[in-house]
Design a protein around this motif. Structure first.
Motif, PDB file in Angstrom:
ATOM      1  N   PRO A  60       0.846  -1.189   0.000  1.00  0.00           N
ATOM      2  CA  PRO A  60       0.000   0.000   0.000  1.00  0.00           C
ATOM      3  C   PRO A  60       0.887   1.246   0.000  1.00  0.00           C
ATOM      4  CG  PRO A  60       0.099  -0.924   2.189  1.00  0.00           C
ATOM      5  CD  PRO A  60       0.826  -1.878   1.287  1.00  0.00           C
ATOM      6  N   PRO A  61       0.338   2.383  -0.371  1.00  0.00           N
ATOM      7  CA  PRO A  61       1.148   3.615  -0.438  1.00  0.00           C
ATOM      8  C   PRO A  61       1.844   3.977   0.883  1.00  0.00           C
ATOM      9  CG  PRO A  61      -0.930   3.930  -1.568  1.00  0.00           C
ATOM     10  CD  PRO A  61      -1.016   2.592  -0.900  1.00  0.00           C
ATOM     11  N   SER A  62       1.254   3.595   1.988  1.00  0.00           N
ATOM     12  CA  SER A  62       1.806   3.982   3.285  1.00  0.00           C
ATOM     13  C   SER A  62       3.189   3.392   3.556  1.00  0.00           C
ATOM     14  CB  SER A  62       0.850   3.572   4.406  1.00  0.00           C
ATOM     15  OG  SER A  62       0.618   2.176   4.369  1.00  0.00           O
ATOM     16  N   VAL A  63       3.519   2.283   2.916  1.00  0.00           N
ATOM     17  CA  VAL A  63       4.808   1.637   3.184  1.00  0.00           C
ATOM     18  C   VAL A  63       5.651   1.452   1.926  1.00  0.00           C
ATOM     19  CG1 VAL A  63       3.780   0.401   5.122  1.00  0.00           C
ATOM     20  CG2 VAL A  63       4.034  -0.751   2.915  1.00  0.00           C
ATOM     21  N   LYS A  64       5.077   1.711   0.771  1.00  0.00           N
ATOM     22  CA  LYS A  64       5.800   1.485  -0.486  1.00  0.00           C
ATOM     23  C   LYS A  64       7.060   2.331  -0.524  1.00  0.00           C
ATOM     24  CE  LYS A  64       4.920   0.830  -5.402  1.00  0.00           C
ATOM     25  NZ  LYS A  64       3.918   0.912  -6.484  1.00  0.00           N
ATOM     26  N   GLY A  65       8.171   1.689  -0.902  1.00  0.00           N
ATOM     27  CA  GLY A  65       9.450   2.379  -0.932  1.00  0.00           C
ATOM     28  C   GLY A  65      10.223   2.286   0.364  1.00  0.00           C
ATOM     29  N   ARG A  66       9.566   1.873   1.441  1.00  0.00           N
ATOM     30  CA  ARG A  66      10.234   1.744   2.733  1.00  0.00           C
ATOM     31  C   ARG A  66      10.322   0.282   3.193  1.00  0.00           C
ATOM     32  NH1 ARG A  66       8.016   3.829   7.206  1.00  0.00           N
ATOM     33  NH2 ARG A  66       5.858   3.627   6.456  1.00  0.00           N
ATOM     34  N   PHE A  67       9.307  -0.496   2.853  1.00  0.00           N
ATOM     35  CA  PHE A  67       9.248  -1.896   3.278  1.00  0.00           C
ATOM     36  C   PHE A  67       9.481  -2.817   2.084  1.00  0.00           C
ATOM     37  CE2 PHE A  67       6.172  -1.347   7.145  1.00  0.00           C
ATOM     38  CZ  PHE A  67       7.028  -0.372   7.652  1.00  0.00           C
ATOM     39  N   THR A  68      10.093  -3.964   2.344  1.00  0.00           N
ATOM     40  CA  THR A  68      10.320  -4.962   1.307  1.00  0.00           C
ATOM     41  C   THR A  68       9.976  -6.343   1.839  1.00  0.00           C
ATOM     42  OG1 THR A  68      12.124  -3.654   0.347  1.00  0.00           O
ATOM     43  CG2 THR A  68      11.977  -5.966  -0.290  1.00  0.00           C
ATOM     44  N   ILE A  69       9.100  -7.036   1.121  1.00  0.00           N
ATOM     45  CA  ILE A  69       8.715  -8.391   1.506  1.00  0.00           C
ATOM     46  C   ILE A  69       9.468  -9.384   0.636  1.00  0.00           C
ATOM     47  CG2 ILE A  69       6.725  -8.467  -0.065  1.00  0.00           C
ATOM     48  CD1 ILE A  69       5.246 -10.068   2.119  1.00  0.00           C
ATOM     49  N   SER A  70       9.844 -10.501   1.229  1.00  0.00           N
ATOM     50  CA  SER A  70      10.503 -11.572   0.486  1.00  0.00           C
ATOM     51  C   SER A  70      10.104 -12.902   1.117  1.00  0.00           C
ATOM     52  CB  SER A  70      12.023 -11.385   0.491  1.00  0.00           C
ATOM     53  OG  SER A  70      12.531 -11.410   1.818  1.00  0.00           O
ATOM     54  N   ARG A  71      10.348 -13.980   0.393  1.00  0.00           N
ATOM     55  CA  ARG A  71       9.990 -15.299   0.926  1.00  0.00           C
ATOM     56  C   ARG A  71      11.003 -16.339   0.502  1.00  0.00           C
ATOM     57  NH1 ARG A  71       4.230 -16.782  -1.550  1.00  0.00           N
ATOM     58  NH2 ARG A  71       4.623 -18.866  -0.691  1.00  0.00           N
ATOM     59  N   ASP A  72      11.096 -17.362   1.306  1.00  0.00           N
ATOM     60  CA  ASP A  72      11.951 -18.512   1.034  1.00  0.00           C
ATOM     61  C   ASP A  72      11.031 -19.675   0.722  1.00  0.00           C
ATOM     62  OD1 ASP A  72      14.280 -20.508   3.062  1.00  0.00           O
ATOM     63  OD2 ASP A  72      13.788 -20.543   0.933  1.00  0.00           O
ATOM     64  N   ASN A  73      10.612 -19.777  -0.555  1.00  0.00           N
ATOM     65  CA  ASN A  73       9.588 -20.745  -0.963  1.00  0.00           C
ATOM     66  C   ASN A  73       8.411 -20.617   0.007  1.00  0.00           C
ATOM     67  OD1 ASN A  73      10.912 -21.801  -3.249  1.00  0.00           O
ATOM     68  ND2 ASN A  73      12.213 -23.025  -1.916  1.00  0.00           N
ATOM     69  N   ASN A  74       8.003 -21.696   0.606  1.00  0.00           N
ATOM     70  CA  ASN A  74       6.915 -21.638   1.576  1.00  0.00           C
ATOM     71  C   ASN A  74       7.415 -21.812   3.003  1.00  0.00           C
ATOM     72  OD1 ASN A  74       5.136 -21.298  -0.455  1.00  0.00           O
ATOM     73  ND2 ASN A  74       4.194 -23.303  -0.312  1.00  0.00           N
ATOM     74  N   LYS A  75       8.742 -21.746   3.175  1.00  0.00           N
ATOM     75  CA  LYS A  75       9.295 -21.999   4.508  1.00  0.00           C
ATOM     76  C   LYS A  75       9.266 -20.778   5.394  1.00  0.00           C
ATOM     77  CE  LYS A  75      12.550 -25.376   2.604  1.00  0.00           C
ATOM     78  NZ  LYS A  75      13.985 -25.690   2.404  1.00  0.00           N
ATOM     79  N   ALA A  76       9.382 -19.599   4.784  1.00  0.00           N
ATOM     80  CA  ALA A  76       9.458 -18.380   5.583  1.00  0.00           C
ATOM     81  C   ALA A  76       9.118 -17.170   4.726  1.00  0.00           C
ATOM     82  CB  ALA A  76      10.857 -18.214   6.178  1.00  0.00           C
ATOM     83  N   VAL A  77       8.693 -16.123   5.395  1.00  0.00           N
ATOM     84  CA  VAL A  77       8.463 -14.848   4.730  1.00  0.00           C
ATOM     85  C   VAL A  77       9.079 -13.775   5.617  1.00  0.00           C
ATOM     86  CG1 VAL A  77       6.176 -14.499   5.762  1.00  0.00           C
ATOM     87  CG2 VAL A  77       6.765 -13.351   3.623  1.00  0.00           C
ATOM     88  N   TYR A  78       9.639 -12.757   4.978  1.00  0.00           N
ATOM     89  CA  TYR A  78      10.367 -11.723   5.698  1.00  0.00           C
ATOM     90  C   TYR A  78       9.810 -10.343   5.348  1.00  0.00           C
ATOM     91  CZ  TYR A  78      13.573 -15.673   5.793  1.00  0.00           C
ATOM     92  OH  TYR A  78      14.111 -16.920   5.948  1.00  0.00           O
ATOM     93  N   LEU A  79      10.023  -9.404   6.251  1.00  0.00           N
ATOM     94  CA  LEU A  79       9.633  -8.017   5.998  1.00  0.00           C
ATOM     95  C   LEU A  79      10.772  -7.120   6.464  1.00  0.00           C
ATOM     96  CD1 LEU A  79       7.301  -6.214   4.943  1.00  0.00           C
ATOM     97  CD2 LEU A  79       6.655  -5.896   7.353  1.00  0.00           C
ATOM     98  N   GLN A  80      11.466  -6.518   5.513  1.00  0.00           N
ATOM     99  CA  GLN A  80      12.502  -5.546   5.817  1.00  0.00           C
ATOM    100  C   GLN A  80      11.845  -4.174   5.891  1.00  0.00           C
ATOM    101  OE1 GLN A  80      15.872  -5.955   6.491  1.00  0.00           O
ATOM    102  NE2 GLN A  80      15.826  -3.763   6.979  1.00  0.00           N
ATOM    103  N   MET A  81      11.972  -3.526   7.038  1.00  0.00           N
ATOM    104  CA  MET A  81      11.331  -2.233   7.248  1.00  0.00           C
ATOM    105  C   MET A  81      12.402  -1.182   7.474  1.00  0.00           C
ATOM    106  SD  MET A  81       8.164  -3.349   9.714  1.00  0.00           S
ATOM    107  CE  MET A  81       9.218  -3.791  11.077  1.00  0.00           C
ATOM    108  N   ASN A  82      12.440  -0.209   6.584  1.00  0.00           N
ATOM    109  CA  ASN A  82      13.405   0.884   6.677  1.00  0.00           C
ATOM    110  C   ASN A  82      12.679   2.212   6.872  1.00  0.00           C
ATOM    111  OD1 ASN A  82      15.527  -0.964   6.128  1.00  0.00           O
ATOM    112  ND2 ASN A  82      15.274  -0.665   3.930  1.00  0.00           N
TER     113      ASN A  82
END
Length: 115
Positions: A60-82
């Motif tokens: 959403p616009p509120s976090v775009k450009g600051r947050f990044t989501i990534s995943r390791d197949n279906n084992k894990a999901v991550y959220l990098q918040m800057n």
């Protein structure tokens, strides 16, 4: 059944960064879309980021450009918040959705951003 366990929350000053992790276990082969949501006191739970099985992301616009989501197949999901802001303070929840549209939720992890 899919079990999701979040970690990585904490207290950070405005402008700082945090990385959230969500470990998945159980019937993870059935998981399609994964995502992060957050809920601040007195507010409704809101979408923060999603990522599809093939890596398509949405913010959403509120976090775009600051947050990044990534995943390791279906084992894990991550959220990098800057560039965190006090308005980012909330409990952050991990969600996995299977191909039938059923949602699995983690227990949440607190993120507090001080000004």
């Amino acid at each position: 059944q899919v079990q999701l366990v979040e970690s990585g929350g904490g207290l950070v000053q405005a402008g700082g960064s945090l990385r959230l992790s969500c470990a998945a276990s159980g019937s993870i082969a059935a998981v399609n879309t994964m995502g992060w949501y957050r809920q601040a006191p007195g507010k409704q739970r809101e979408l923060v980021a999603t990522i599809s099985r093939i890596g398509t992301t949405y913010y959403p616009p509120s976090v775009k450009g600051r947050f990044t989501i990534s995943r390791d197949n279906n084992k894990a999901v991550y959220l990098q918040m800057n560039s965190l802001k006090p308005d980012d303070t909330a409990v952050y929840y991990c969600k996995g959705q299977n191909y039938a549209g059923f949602d699995y939720w983690g227990q949440g992890t607190q993120v507090t951003v001080s000004s």
